[in-house]
Structures are given as C-alpha cells and as structure tokens.
Design a protein around this motif. Sequence first.
Motif, mmCIF file in Angstrom:
data_model
loop_
_atom_site.group_PDB
_atom_site.id
_atom_site.type_symbol
_atom_site.label_atom_id
_atom_site.label_comp_id
_atom_site.label_asym_id
_atom_site.label_seq_id
_atom_site.Cartn_x
_atom_site.Cartn_y
_atom_site.Cartn_z
ATOM 1 N N ARG A 75 0.830 -1.206 0.000
ATOM 2 C CA ARG A 75 0.000 0.000 0.000
ATOM 3 C C ARG A 75 0.860 1.250 0.000
ATOM 4 N N ARG A 76 1.969 1.221 0.688
ATOM 5 C CA ARG A 76 2.850 2.390 0.719
ATOM 6 C C ARG A 76 3.442 2.659 -0.650
ATOM 7 N N ARG A 77 3.708 1.600 -1.415
ATOM 8 C CA ARG A 77 4.301 1.779 -2.739
ATOM 9 C C ARG A 77 3.320 2.359 -3.735
ATOM 10 N N ILE A 78 2.034 2.028 -3.601
ATOM 11 C CA ILE A 78 1.053 2.489 -4.591
ATOM 12 C C ILE A 78 0.348 3.769 -4.158
ATOM 13 N N ARG A 79 0.639 4.248 -2.942
ATOM 14 C CA ARG A 79 -0.051 5.451 -2.467
ATOM 15 C C ARG A 79 0.375 6.663 -3.284
ATOM 16 N N VAL A 80 -0.585 7.332 -3.845
ATOM 17 C CA VAL A 80 -0.332 8.500 -4.680
ATOM 18 C C VAL A 80 -1.013 9.703 -4.040
ATOM 19 N N VAL A 81 -0.258 10.761 -3.853
ATOM 20 C CA VAL A 81 -0.799 11.981 -3.267
ATOM 21 C C VAL A 81 -1.408 12.824 -4.373
ATOM 22 N N ALA A 82 -2.693 13.038 -4.302
ATOM 23 C CA ALA A 82 -3.379 13.829 -5.328
ATOM 24 C C ALA A 82 -2.986 15.301 -5.212
ATOM 25 N N PRO A 83 -2.886 15.998 -6.324
ATOM 26 C CA PRO A 83 -2.552 17.423 -6.260
ATOM 27 C C PRO A 83 -3.633 18.211 -5.526
ATOM 28 N N ALA A 84 -3.222 19.239 -4.840
ATOM 29 C CA ALA A 84 -4.173 20.062 -4.089
ATOM 30 C C ALA A 84 -5.118 20.769 -5.056
ATOM 31 N N PRO A 85 -6.403 20.818 -4.735
ATOM 32 C CA PRO A 85 -7.343 21.505 -5.628
ATOM 33 C C PRO A 85 -7.063 23.004 -5.633
ATOM 34 N N PRO A 86 -7.396 23.693 -6.711
ATOM 35 C CA PRO A 86 -7.156 25.142 -6.766
ATOM 36 C C PRO A 86 -8.001 25.864 -5.730
ATOM 37 N N GLY A 87 -7.469 26.954 -5.204
ATOM 38 C CA GLY A 87 -8.172 27.730 -4.197
ATOM 39 C C GLY A 87 -9.220 28.652 -4.811
ATOM 40 N N VAL A 88 -10.013 29.257 -3.943
ATOM 41 C CA VAL A 88 -11.077 30.150 -4.398
ATOM 42 C C VAL A 88 -10.502 31.340 -5.156
ATOM 43 N N ARG A 89 -9.410 31.902 -4.647
ATOM 44 C CA ARG A 89 -8.816 33.071 -5.302
ATOM 45 C C ARG A 89 -8.318 32.716 -6.707
ATOM 46 N N GLN A 90 -7.736 31.532 -6.849
ATOM 47 C CA GLN A 90 -7.213 31.124 -8.145
ATOM 48 C C GLN A 90 -8.333 30.897 -9.159
ATOM 49 N N VAL A 91 -9.395 30.203 -8.733
ATOM 50 C CA VAL A 91 -10.524 29.970 -9.631
ATOM 51 C C VAL A 91 -11.203 31.293 -9.996
ATOM 52 N N THR A 92 -11.315 32.196 -9.040
ATOM 53 C CA THR A 92 -11.901 33.509 -9.321
ATOM 54 C C THR A 92 -11.077 34.265 -10.349
ATOM 55 N N GLY A 93 -9.749 34.174 -10.234
ATOM 56 C CA GLY A 93 -8.884 34.826 -11.214
ATOM 57 C C GLY A 93 -9.076 34.272 -12.615
ATOM 58 N N TRP A 94 -9.202 32.950 -12.725
ATOM 59 C CA TRP A 94 -9.454 32.351 -14.041
ATOM 60 C C TRP A 94 -10.788 32.815 -14.611
ATOM 61 N N MET A 95 -11.789 32.919 -13.748
ATOM 62 C CA MET A 95 -13.127 33.280 -14.207
ATOM 63 C C MET A 95 -13.205 34.738 -14.642
ATOM 64 N N MET A 96 -12.471 35.616 -13.972
ATOM 65 C CA MET A 96 -12.555 37.041 -14.255
ATOM 66 C C MET A 96 -11.674 37.457 -15.434
ATOM 67 N N ARG A 97 -10.729 36.624 -15.816
ATOM 68 C CA ARG A 97 -9.854 36.963 -16.938
ATOM 69 C C ARG A 97 -10.484 36.533 -18.255
ATOM 70 N N HIS A 98 -10.074 37.193 -19.315
ATOM 71 C CA HIS A 98 -10.557 36.808 -20.635
ATOM 72 C C HIS A 98 -10.021 35.428 -20.977
ATOM 73 N N PRO A 99 -10.850 34.552 -21.539
ATOM 74 C CA PRO A 99 -10.380 33.187 -21.838
ATOM 75 C C PRO A 99 -9.118 33.140 -22.680
ATOM 76 N N GLU A 100 -8.933 34.126 -23.564
ATOM 77 C CA GLU A 100 -7.742 34.118 -24.406
ATOM 78 C C GLU A 100 -6.470 34.421 -23.626
ATOM 79 N N HIS A 101 -6.611 34.956 -22.415
ATOM 80 C CA HIS A 101 -5.442 35.310 -21.616
ATOM 81 C C HIS A 101 -5.023 34.192 -20.656
ATOM 82 N N LEU A 102 -5.713 33.069 -20.705
ATOM 83 C CA LEU A 102 -5.350 31.933 -19.868
ATOM 84 C C LEU A 102 -4.318 31.066 -20.571
#
Length: 226
Positions: A75-102
């Motif tokens: 189990r220790r060998r196959i344990r994979v740490v999932a990446p941390a989900p994006p925070g509220v500030r980061q998602v808000t920044g993506w939403m407020m920017r123009h899609p072409e600027h991402l």
Amino acid sequence: MGGNTVRRTARAAALEELLSGRHQHRSSHLDPYKPHLDKRWAEGVTNALHLHAELQNLGYRGSYQTISNYLRPRRRRIRVVAPAPPGVRQVTGWMMRHPEHLGDEERRQFTTDLAQCPELTALHGHVRTFAEILTTRSGQHLKDWITATRDEDLPGLHTFATGLGKDWDAVVQGLTTCWNSGPVEGRVSHIKMIKRQMFGRAKLSLLRKRVLLTARRPSTQPVANS
C-alpha cells in the motif's frame, strides 16, 4: 545480554551470521496462503477484510492483522498523493480573466473544475454574460441578466444583483452611455494625494488653496470649459 541474543548466538553456525545483523524469518500461519494473496493483489483485490474472508474459506485460522501487516508495504508503494485543488482566489482569477489570456495548463484545469461542479459552470456563464454587457455597453440586457441569475441557486450573484437594483438608473446609464465618473474619481484621488503630502498637519484652508492652485495648472489638470 537478553534471552533472544543468547539464543541467536547459540544457533549461529558461523561468525558471519552474528555480524550480518539480518533478521531471521519466522514461520507464520500465513505462509501457505501468501501465493494466493499475491495473486489476488495482482488481480486488483486489495481489501484486507475481503482477503481475510477468502483465506478463512481456504482454511486460514490466523488474524486479520497478520494479513494487513503483510499488505502494508504494498500500500505504501502504490499510495499517490493527489494534487491540491485550486483555491477560491485562483478559480476567481481564471473566471474574471478573458479566456484568451489563460495559459494552456490554466485553461485545462479550469475546464476540468467546471466539468466537476454544475454550480461553478452556471456562475461562469453568468459572469461571461455580464462581462459582455459591460464591454459592449449593452445595458438594455441587464434586466434579462438579473432575471436569469435569480433562477440559479447562487446566493453571491443574488446579492450582487440586489445591489445593482438599488441604483438602477445610474447602473443602466453606466452600462449604456460613454459617460462615467472617471474624471470625478480622478480628482478625488488627486485631493487624497495632496492631503497625504501634508501629513495631516495643515488645516482645511491650506488644503483648499493647494487644490485650487493645482487645478489651475494646465500641465497638471486642464480646466474644462464651462
């Protein structure tokens, strides 16, 4: 010298066995069933409780903990740490920017997040629609936008829409005509700058004189024709 050390020394057939420090394997009730556990693990069966029930049907009389200890290194060998989900500030920044600027990675992750959350997808659609109303000065569509937002379970947008309704005429004018309060806001910011330069030590009369003298300088701020 402990009893275990004495027995290990007595059983040693050569000096190398005493100097190697290797742990001697002890027989276990699980030994005859380890090939079955290895086979089932390779087949994708990793639940120790399920494997314990299988071995009991095959005649195993040992404990569940023995099986769990045997599987723990795997189990220790196959344990994979999932990446941390994006925070509220980061998602808000993506939403407020123009899609072409991402960036490509930002666009990919944002698309993944939208697919996992219907509420976020609805919010993104309303934000993009409001941005279009704002940039194209199509304030006549604002009422339809507010009606659409009230049909969604998005309390944050409801609060924003209610705030727009409190000063409806001014908001519609700001989203329709080319007139805005930019010059007034600029003059207020200029007065605040002068006040900071005085370090709060001068009275209102001096502040008034400095503002009037600064406003009369053509190079600083041209005076509009009355």
